[in-house]
Design an enzyme around this catalytic site. Structure first.
Site, PDB file in Angstrom:
ATOM      1  N   LYS A   4     -13.071  -6.185   1.365  1.00 40.07           N
ATOM      2  CA  LYS A   4     -14.170  -5.112   0.966  1.00 40.07           C
ATOM      3  C   LYS A   4     -15.725  -5.737   1.102  1.00 40.07           C
ATOM      4  CE  LYS A   4     -11.116  -2.612  -2.270  1.00 40.07           C
ATOM      5  NZ  LYS A   4     -11.058  -1.963  -3.369  1.00 40.07           N
ATOM      6  N   ASP A  57     -14.720   3.286  -5.285  1.00 35.51           N
ATOM      7  CA  ASP A  57     -14.091   2.836  -6.549  1.00 35.51           C
ATOM      8  C   ASP A  57     -14.828   2.756  -7.931  1.00 35.51           C
ATOM      9  OD1 ASP A  57     -11.733   1.873  -5.166  1.00 35.51           O
ATOM     10  OD2 ASP A  57     -12.935  -0.259  -5.003  1.00 35.51           O
ATOM     11  N   SER A 116       0.907  -1.298   0.076  1.00 31.33           N
ATOM     12  CA  SER A 116      -0.201   0.084  -0.050  1.00 31.33           C
ATOM     13  C   SER A 116       0.892   1.237   0.014  1.00 31.33           C
ATOM     14  CB  SER A 116      -1.028   0.041   1.337  1.00 31.33           C
ATOM     15  OG  SER A 116      -1.512   1.200   1.250  1.00 31.33           O
TER      16      SER A 116
END
Length: 128
Positions: A65, A100, A14
């Protein structure tokens, strides 16, 4: 100090911490910090929240998610998208979003607009 972070596993790939540190500095948000919170299991989320009561928001990455959905008190995720990548913590309640899809849509829209009236004619000429 306002606190934000990222949950997922693994988080070694990340760039979120450096991205948000630069963003906070650029926007002179000196009262904000962003941390990585690697979770080996989504069931550790309540303990993370209890240990960090000042958290105002979390980004969510793989593999949580979908797994985070049952922890949300409110969901503002478009129908059919069973994935949450952004959580706002409002009075201790988790509110889920999927940013997203918005980013993906905005990145595609300019590509769907005709460039000029001549594009089709040029394409037809090239085909022959």
């Amino acid at each position: 100090m306002r606190q934000f972070g990222l949950i997922g596993q693994p988080l070694t790939h990340s760039f979120s911490a450096s991205f948000f540190a630069a963003k906070f500095e650029r926007e002179q948000l000196n009262d904000c910090q962003y941390q990585l919170f690697p979770l080996s299991n989504i069931e550790l989320l309540p303990a993370l929240l209890e240990k960090n009561p000042k958290l105002e928001g979390l980004n969510v990455t793989i593999p949580y998610k979908e797994a985070v959905l049952p922890y949300l008190a409110a969901s503002f995720i478009p129908e059919g998208l069973d994935a949450c990548n952004c959580i706002r913590i409002n009075k201790g309640q988790l509110e889920g979003f999927n940013t997203d899809c918005i980013g993906f849509e905005k990145s595609l829209l300019p590509l769907l607009q005709p460039r000029s009236k001549g594009w089709y004619r040029d394409w037809e000429t090239d085909r022959k």
